[in-house]
Design an enzyme around this catalytic site. Structure first.
Site, PDB file in Angstrom:
ATOM      1  N   HIS A  97      -3.597   1.693  -5.241  1.00  0.00           N
ATOM      2  CA  HIS A  97      -4.136   2.479  -6.364  1.00  0.00           C
ATOM      3  C   HIS A  97      -5.079   3.552  -5.806  1.00  0.00           C
ATOM      4  O   HIS A  97      -5.808   3.308  -4.848  1.00  0.00           O
ATOM      5  CB  HIS A  97      -4.873   1.552  -7.336  1.00  0.00           C
ATOM      6  CG  HIS A  97      -5.159   2.215  -8.638  1.00  0.00           C
ATOM      7  ND1 HIS A  97      -6.182   3.121  -8.788  1.00  0.00           N
ATOM      8  CD2 HIS A  97      -4.539   2.138  -9.846  1.00  0.00           C
ATOM      9  CE1 HIS A  97      -6.180   3.571 -10.047  1.00  0.00           C
ATOM     10  NE2 HIS A  97      -5.190   2.992 -10.698  1.00  0.00           N
ATOM     11  N   GLU A 146       1.027   7.953 -10.347  1.00  0.00           N
ATOM     12  CA  GLU A 146      -0.228   8.094 -11.088  1.00  0.00           C
ATOM     13  C   GLU A 146      -1.008   9.296 -10.567  1.00  0.00           C
ATOM     14  O   GLU A 146      -1.813   9.166  -9.629  1.00  0.00           O
ATOM     15  CB  GLU A 146      -1.079   6.825 -10.931  1.00  0.00           C
ATOM     16  CG  GLU A 146      -0.448   5.586 -11.508  1.00  0.00           C
ATOM     17  CD  GLU A 146      -1.501   4.595 -11.976  1.00  0.00           C
ATOM     18  OE1 GLU A 146      -1.381   4.127 -13.093  1.00  0.00           O
ATOM     19  OE2 GLU A 146      -2.448   4.328 -11.213  1.00  0.00           O
TER      20      GLU A 146
HETATM   21  P1  PGA Z   1      -5.610   4.808 -17.364  1.00  0.00           P
HETATM   22  O1  PGA Z   1      -5.433   4.135 -15.927  1.00  0.00           O
HETATM   23  O2  PGA Z   1      -4.486   4.335 -18.235  1.00  0.00           O
HETATM   24  O3  PGA Z   1      -6.963   4.314 -17.841  1.00  0.00           O
HETATM   25  O4  PGA Z   1      -5.584   6.292 -17.173  1.00  0.00           O
HETATM   26  C1  PGA Z   1      -4.159   3.982 -15.370  1.00  0.00           C
HETATM   27  C2  PGA Z   1      -4.315   3.397 -13.982  1.00  0.00           C
HETATM   28  O5  PGA Z   1      -5.199   3.824 -13.243  1.00  0.00           O
HETATM   29  O6  PGA Z   1      -3.534   2.491 -13.591  1.00  0.00           O
END
Ligand code: PGA
Length: 220
Positions: A97, A146
């Site tokens: 992440h 992401e």
């Molecule tokens: P968010 O986070 O939905 O709060 O934007 C997604 C993530 O970081 O997995």
């Protein structure tokens, strides 16, 4: 119909008490059961035993994931939680992440070791990439795109861009499922899950509410 992954990433939120309340609430809702949607909840380590027990006792259609994994096996690695320990409770783990890359300085080399450690114990990595150019270690079968600008900001990436990145990843890694993550909410989730190359969503903030998460599953 393609299989969709709907994944909650609670991040560093919820005590075990709060996690229990969330589970209690979600099991009271009309929880949608469908072979086409796999729901995975990725909680903090202390809540893993609770989730496993609750889900199996109530027979809830939820899979369990961790949010990280040690790159090492068992041994003298103070503070680390290794794959064989995680495997007692979870079948998935998030790896790479952007928050860990940023705050914990995890780099591609370490992340590749984490993927190997997970795979060696039969844990499926959910590997986060920030763009087309992020390297994807061998053996990864689930990738979550992401973009940093979309995480926790309330400004999701456009479905067009998500489709473009998912398609590019699949051109190089044909056997990989690609998810989109970043400010997904119940109102826009379908815009992503309906995309031809997108196989689901990774949800942070909106997964903390049992009600919103149930809506997300229903609307996906
Ligand atoms: P968010 O986070 O939905 O709060 O934007 C997604 C993530 O970081 O997995």
């Amino acid at each position: 119909m393609k299989k969709l992954f709907i994944i909650a990433n609670w991040k560093s939120n919820k005590t075990t008490f709060e996690a229990h309340n969330w589970l209690q609430e979600i099991s009271n809702f009309q929880f949608p059961i469908s072979n086409e949607k796999e729901v995975i909840v990725c909680c903090s380590y202390p809540s893993l035993p609770l989730l496993k027990r609750f889900v199996s006792e109530r027979n809830l259609p939820i899979s369990i994931g961790a949010q990280d994994i040690s790159p090492f096996g068992a041994g003298a690695y103070t503070g680390e939680v290794n794959a064989s320990q995680i495997k007692e409770f979870a079948t998935y783990t998030i790896i790479g992440h952007s928050e860990r890359r940023n705050y914990l300085k995890e780099d591609d080399e370490m992340l590749a070791k984490k993927v190997q450690a997970a795979l060696a114990e039969g844990i499926t990595p959910i590997y986060c990439i920030q763009g087309k150019e992020t390297p994807i270690p061998g053996g990864v079968r689930i990738v979550a795109f992401e973009p940093i600008s979309a995480i926790g900001t309330g400004h999701p990436d456009t479905p067009e861009d998500a489709e473009d990145v998912a398609k590019s990843v699949k051109a190089v890694h044909p056997n990989v499922s690609v998810l989109y993550g970043g400010s997904v909410n119940p109102d826009d989730v379908h815009a992503y899950t309906q995309l031809p190359s997108v196989d689901g969503v990774l949800i942070g903030g909106a997964s903390l509410s049992s009600e919103k998460f149930t809506q997300l599953i229903n609307n996906a």
